[in-house]
Design an enzyme around this catalytic site. Structure first.
Site, PDB file in Angstrom:
ATOM      1  CE1 TYR A 140      -3.839   2.339   0.846  1.00 48.78           C
ATOM      2  CE2 TYR A 140      -2.431   3.154   2.616  1.00 48.78           C
ATOM      3  CZ  TYR A 140      -3.559   3.273   1.827  1.00 48.78           C
ATOM      4  OH  TYR A 140      -4.414   4.335   2.011  1.00 48.78           O
ATOM      5  CE  LYS A 185      -3.690   5.160  -1.243  1.00 44.02           C
ATOM      6  NZ  LYS A 185      -4.737   5.764  -2.112  1.00 44.02           N
TER       7      LYS A 185
END
Length: 302
Positions: free
Chosen positions: A170, A174
């Protein structure tokens, strides 16, 4: 008069959480909204049209204008259908808010290939695909001599910009979205498109799966709720306005706070005229082991 009167906006992942609040506020401010949500679970599995449809019904009940779209934003044809849905229904497109995402948290040594691929796919490709089709549309308008005042708002995360154990997939996605945003501004700003990103901190079904989140994301004793996802939407709406001048920036948004990030920058160097020997670098660069950075973290995990 609303701040977004006359604007046509697509908001991905708008069936729940932060995206839902974006959609509701955009419509309240006069935008015509395409509410996109595949309706999957937190890990991206499954699909359900209900969340997007319910947000559209809520907007319409309040007198706003919206349609639902259930395409997968990481699918090439689905992304094109999403962009076309706004243009065909409302005659134009001015704003794209890329917000859809999933979590499959795992420490790296236990992470599977599928857990890595799924998160990178939804976040990074899920930003790329709709943006690619929207950018092509705006470029053609600009090349035809039409004035374009468009805005893209991407969704990064402090997990990528500050780091968070258990989220290498993640966080990598991001962080990539933040870089994607600044490079995108360099590429398509010439067509009248402003590109920015936010790293929101709010209480959602995704963030509440993180250990300890419930202890950090409740209302204060005074009743103020800084973790309410509705707090994120006003700044995103401002970035979406026609006259906003901000471009190529990344922001942390939480509660009543908006912080602007400074991009990667060189803060120190060792140099010599000629080829470095390893022993020389051992002496010259060892000092960096003791360097600590003040990252300006607006909050720290407990």
């Amino acid at each position: 008069m609303g701040a977004l009167d006359g604007r046509v906006a697509i908001i991905t992942g708008a069936g729940r959480g932060v995206g839902r609040e974006h959609a509701l506020l955009f419509a309240h401010e006069g935008a015509k909204v395409v509410v996109n949500d595949l309706g999957g679970a937190e890990d991206g599995s499954g699909s359900d049209a209900t969340p997007a449809d319910e947000v559209v019904a809520e907007i319409r009940a309040a007198g706003g204008t919206a349609i639902a779209n259930h395409d997968d934003v990481a699918d090439w044809e689905g992304g094109q259908r999403l962009i076309n849905a706004a243009i065909e229904e409302f005659g134009d497109l001015h704003v794209l808010v890329n917000n859809a995402g999933i979590l499959r948290d795992r420490m790296l040594v236990n992470m599977t290939e599928q857990e890595w691929d799924a998160v990178i796919h939804v976040h990074l490709k899920g930003h790329f695909v709709p943006t690619r089709w929207a950018a092509a549309y705006w470029r053609e308008k600009a090349k035809a001599g039409e004035e374009v005042k468009a805005s893209i708002i991407n969704t990064s995360s402090t997990s990528g910009l500050f780091g968070n154990a258990g989220q290498t997939n993640y966080g990598a996605a991001k962080s990539g979205i933040a870089s994607f945003t600044t490079i995108l501004q360099d590429e398509i700003g010439r067509y009248g498109v402003r590109c920015n990103a936010i790293a929101p901190a709010a209480r959602t079904r995704l963030t509440m799966t993180i250990p300890g989140a419930a202890d950090r994301m409740g209302p204060t004793d005074e009743g103020w709720d800084p973790s309410d996802p509705a707090n994120i939407a006003p700044f995103v709406a401002y970035l979406a306005t026609e006259e906003c001048r901000i471009a190529g920036k990344v922001f942390f948004v939480r509660g009543g706070e908006v912080h602007m990030f400074k991009p990667w920058s060189i803060v120190d160097a060792v140099t010599k005229d000629g080829y470095w020997e390893v022993e020389e670098l051992a002496a010259a660069a060892d000092k960096w082991a003791d360097v600590e950075f003040d990252l300006g973290r607006p909050f720290r995990k407990g």
